[in-house]
Design a protein around this motif. Structure first.
Motif, PDB file in Angstrom:
ATOM      1  N   MET A   1      53.452   8.369 -22.246  1.00  0.00           N
ATOM      2  CA  MET A   1      52.389   9.362 -22.039  1.00  0.00           C
ATOM      3  C   MET A   1      52.912  10.781 -22.108  1.00  0.00           C
ATOM      4  SD  MET A   1      49.342   8.722 -21.755  1.00  0.00           S
ATOM      5  CE  MET A   1      48.029   9.877 -21.932  1.00  0.00           C
ATOM      6  N   PHE A  28      32.519   8.549 -19.703  1.00  0.00           N
ATOM      7  CA  PHE A  28      33.953   8.675 -19.998  1.00  0.00           C
ATOM      8  C   PHE A  28      34.121   8.709 -21.511  1.00  0.00           C
ATOM      9  CE2 PHE A  28      37.899   6.805 -21.438  1.00  0.00           C
ATOM     10  CZ  PHE A  28      38.844   7.461 -20.683  1.00  0.00           C
ATOM     11  N   ALA A  29      34.753   9.752 -22.000  1.00  0.00           N
ATOM     12  CA  ALA A  29      35.013   9.857 -23.439  1.00  0.00           C
ATOM     13  C   ALA A  29      36.324  10.597 -23.635  1.00  0.00           C
ATOM     14  CB  ALA A  29      33.880  10.600 -24.136  1.00  0.00           C
ATOM     15  N   ALA A  30      37.058  10.207 -24.658  1.00  0.00           N
ATOM     16  CA  ALA A  30      38.361  10.835 -24.896  1.00  0.00           C
ATOM     17  C   ALA A  30      38.495  11.269 -26.354  1.00  0.00           C
ATOM     18  CB  ALA A  30      39.481   9.866 -24.541  1.00  0.00           C
ATOM     19  N   PHE A  31      39.200  12.381 -26.526  1.00  0.00           N
ATOM     20  CA  PHE A  31      39.552  12.892 -27.851  1.00  0.00           C
ATOM     21  C   PHE A  31      41.061  12.944 -27.968  1.00  0.00           C
ATOM     22  CE2 PHE A  31      35.252  14.266 -27.742  1.00  0.00           C
ATOM     23  CZ  PHE A  31      34.855  14.492 -29.050  1.00  0.00           C
ATOM     24  N   PHE A  32      41.567  12.623 -29.153  1.00  0.00           N
ATOM     25  CA  PHE A  32      42.975  12.830 -29.478  1.00  0.00           C
ATOM     26  C   PHE A  32      42.985  13.915 -30.542  1.00  0.00           C
ATOM     27  CE2 PHE A  32      42.110   8.172 -29.147  1.00  0.00           C
ATOM     28  CZ  PHE A  32      42.487   8.031 -27.822  1.00  0.00           C
ATOM     29  N   THR A  53      31.970  -0.201 -18.593  1.00  0.00           N
ATOM     30  CA  THR A  53      33.299  -0.427 -19.180  1.00  0.00           C
ATOM     31  C   THR A  53      33.367  -1.666 -20.069  1.00  0.00           C
ATOM     32  OG1 THR A  53      33.984  -1.693 -17.252  1.00  0.00           O
ATOM     33  CG2 THR A  53      34.411   0.674 -17.211  1.00  0.00           C
ATOM     34  N   SER A  57      38.730  -1.023 -22.747  1.00  0.00           N
ATOM     35  CA  SER A  57      39.788  -1.742 -22.031  1.00  0.00           C
ATOM     36  C   SER A  57      41.051  -0.895 -22.044  1.00  0.00           C
ATOM     37  CB  SER A  57      40.085  -3.091 -22.692  1.00  0.00           C
ATOM     38  OG  SER A  57      40.830  -2.900 -23.875  1.00  0.00           O
ATOM     39  N   MET A  58      41.945  -1.169 -21.111  1.00  0.00           N
ATOM     40  CA  MET A  58      43.243  -0.494 -21.086  1.00  0.00           C
ATOM     41  C   MET A  58      44.009  -0.763 -22.378  1.00  0.00           C
ATOM     42  SD  MET A  58      43.907   1.313 -18.479  1.00  0.00           S
ATOM     43  CE  MET A  58      43.545   1.548 -16.757  1.00  0.00           C
ATOM     44  N   PHE A  61      42.549   1.204 -25.234  1.00  0.00           N
ATOM     45  CA  PHE A  61      42.830   2.628 -25.067  1.00  0.00           C
ATOM     46  C   PHE A  61      44.285   2.921 -25.432  1.00  0.00           C
ATOM     47  CE2 PHE A  61      42.979   6.337 -21.812  1.00  0.00           C
ATOM     48  CZ  PHE A  61      42.598   7.242 -22.783  1.00  0.00           C
ATOM     49  N   ARG A  62      45.173   2.053 -24.975  1.00  0.00           N
ATOM     50  CA  ARG A  62      46.597   2.242 -25.271  1.00  0.00           C
ATOM     51  C   ARG A  62      46.853   2.156 -26.778  1.00  0.00           C
ATOM     52  NH1 ARG A  62      50.674  -0.725 -21.577  1.00  0.00           N
ATOM     53  NH2 ARG A  62      49.505  -2.554 -22.210  1.00  0.00           N
ATOM     54  N   LEU A  65      45.785   5.348 -28.315  1.00  0.00           N
ATOM     55  CA  LEU A  65      46.756   6.413 -28.025  1.00  0.00           C
ATOM     56  C   LEU A  65      47.976   6.309 -28.938  1.00  0.00           C
ATOM     57  CD1 LEU A  65      46.679   6.283 -24.120  1.00  0.00           C
ATOM     58  CD2 LEU A  65      46.152   8.310 -25.472  1.00  0.00           C
ATOM     59  N   GLU A  66      48.461   5.102 -29.125  1.00  0.00           N
ATOM     60  CA  GLU A  66      49.649   4.905 -29.972  1.00  0.00           C
ATOM     61  C   GLU A  66      49.352   5.287 -31.418  1.00  0.00           C
ATOM     62  OE1 GLU A  66      51.677   1.415 -27.201  1.00  0.00           O
ATOM     63  OE2 GLU A  66      50.568   0.837 -29.007  1.00  0.00           O
ATOM     64  N   LEU A  69      49.355   9.012 -31.771  1.00  0.00           N
ATOM     65  CA  LEU A  69      50.731   9.547 -31.863  1.00  0.00           C
ATOM     66  C   LEU A  69      51.273   9.382 -33.279  1.00  0.00           C
ATOM     67  CD1 LEU A  69      52.361   8.334 -28.498  1.00  0.00           C
ATOM     68  CD2 LEU A  69      51.833  10.691 -29.160  1.00  0.00           C
TER      69      LEU A  69
END
Lengths: 351, 69
Positions: A1, A28-32, A53, A57-58, A61-62, A65-66, A69
């Motif tokens: 992280m 809940f919302a996310a931006f990269f 939810t 899921s975790m 989401f992971r 995220l990867e 990156l």
């Protein structure tokens, strides 16, 4: 992280709508994204009112995220591929510029005072978008009424534990007819690298009616190009019942009523066929414009069997959508209901 | 990996665990800021600071929108 600069935002006040375009009904919302504002991807999906939810899921989401990156490592050589993921031009840059929100909120939260009241919720942006049309006495277009379609709208059930892996394809659906199979890993849609279900939703959100979306999937380790063909009116398969903004649609088109379809057994008891309208009044609004149906004489447990002369079967979603697209504020709609005393004729006010 | 799980938990789990009935909404809003800032991994409600930090460190950004119910 440690690879990310993490920012948490808990307000829609002063949100840059040209940058942050997402499903505003989410909690809940996310931006990269890159520091130059280039968006790598989005995360956050929902299709159920109670279970926020179910579609996240975790693990998923992971994985997103990867992948973000990885995109960052290749940036800016991949910038052209990301062009389709960027925000579209908007009529207003800030929520506060919408007429229905103007003058009501300050750019920052009042932590020392009434912090709750000072917070604009994201869903209010979606409410304001729809009010633009309603207040102008124009039909609310499908793109605004059915935003951010989930992939299951086109017959794709994605595995929430993965980035965008097809868990199931609904037989006879647009996805099925376009050649998708369970196990396919969606790599790109319209050349956009896909990091999540939300990224698929973004592509669908911006698709026309009809549309042909070029997709690439990984099947058995091999890349395969598929074209997802979507017909006229495909968005209308989207379930909007879970959305908090549907509450305001009920104000506009149902005078504050919450409606629910009768079960097959209840239909049988009421001597209604499965082709006939049968919507039970589950809740009658009690205050302000949400009490318009109450003032018009509607009661809990009434069963709507005819609306504006039409007695064909409809869900609550379909009824609300039809009314906000064909009936304008000030009109009154003839409605026949069943209640214990028998049939009752009422008038439902449009707002 | 521990830090990853910790950060995911802060961003996602905290987002979905319902607050106790005793907490009112004001408390939840105030506690959210207090708890997330205390984690030391998040820039709270300050997007310009986030952009500046990402430009300085050349890291990508994770921006989470969380509506506190």
């Amino acid at each position: 992280m440690d690879g990310f600069v993490c920012v948490r935002l808990v307000q829609a006040n002063a949100m840059d709508l040209t940058l942050f375009q997402f499903d505003y009904d989410l909690t809940f919302a996310a931006f990269f994204l890159n520091a130059d504002r280039t968006i790598y991807g989005r995360y956050g999906s929902r299709s159920d009112r109670k279970d926020a939810t179910r579609d996240m899921s975790m693990e998923g989401f992971r994985a997103a995220l990867e992948s973000a990156l990885d995109l960052h490592k290749d940036y800016p050589s991949n910038k052209a591929l990301l062009a389709g993921k960027q925000g579209r031009p908007r009529q207003f840059k800030l929520p506060e510029e919408f007429p229905s929100l103007a003058g009501k909120y300050k750019p920052t939260l009042d932590y020392e005072g009434k912090v709750v009241q000072s917070c604009m919720h994201c869903h209010q942006v979606h409410d304001a978008e729809r009010r633009l049309f309603r207040d102008d006495r124009k039909p609310i277009p499908d793109e605004v009424l059915y935003p951010w379609p989930m992939p299951n709208t086109v017959g794709l059930k994605l595995d929430a534990r993965e980035k965008a892996t097809v868990a199931e394809v609904v037989s006879g659906s647009a996805a099925d007819l376009s050649g998708f199979k369970a196990g396919d890993v969606i790599q790109t849609v319209e050349r956009q690298p896909i990091l999540s279900t939300a990224d698929v939703q973004w592509a669908l959100h911006n698709a026309g009616q009809p549309a042909s979306l070029k997709t690439q999937v990984l099947r058995g380790g091999k890349k395969l190009n598929l074209t997802l063909n979507l017909g006229t009116g495909w968005r209308r398969q989207s379930d909007i019942g879970w959305r908090v903004t549907t509450w305001d649609l009920r104000r506009m088109a149902a005078g504050g009523l919450v409606l629910d379809e009768l079960t097959p057994e209840e239909r049988s008891n009421a001597k209604l066929s499965d082709k006939e309208l049968a919507l039970r009044v589950k809740h009658v609004g009690q205050y302000g414009e949400h009490a318009a149906a109450k003032r018009a004489g509607f009661k809990e447990d009434d069963i709507l069997i005819t609306v504006a002369g039409d007695s064909a079967r409809m869900t609550e979603n379909e009824l609300l959508a039809r009314l906000v697209q064909t009936r304008m504020p000030g009109e009154k709609i003839a409605v026949t209901v069943f209640r214990a005393a028998g049939r009752v004729e009422l008038e439902l006010p449009m707002q | 990996m521990t830090r990853l799980i910790s950060c995911l938990a802060a961003s996602l789990v905290v987002a979905v665990v319902p607050a106790t009935a005793a907490e009112d909404r004001r408390e939840r809003v105030l506690n959210d800021r207090k708890e997330i800032e205390a984690s030391g991994q998040w820039i709270y409600n300050d997007l310009p600071k986030g952009f500046a930090e990402a430009a300085r460190t050349r890291k990508p950004m994770l921006v989470v929108f969380r509506c506190i119910p």
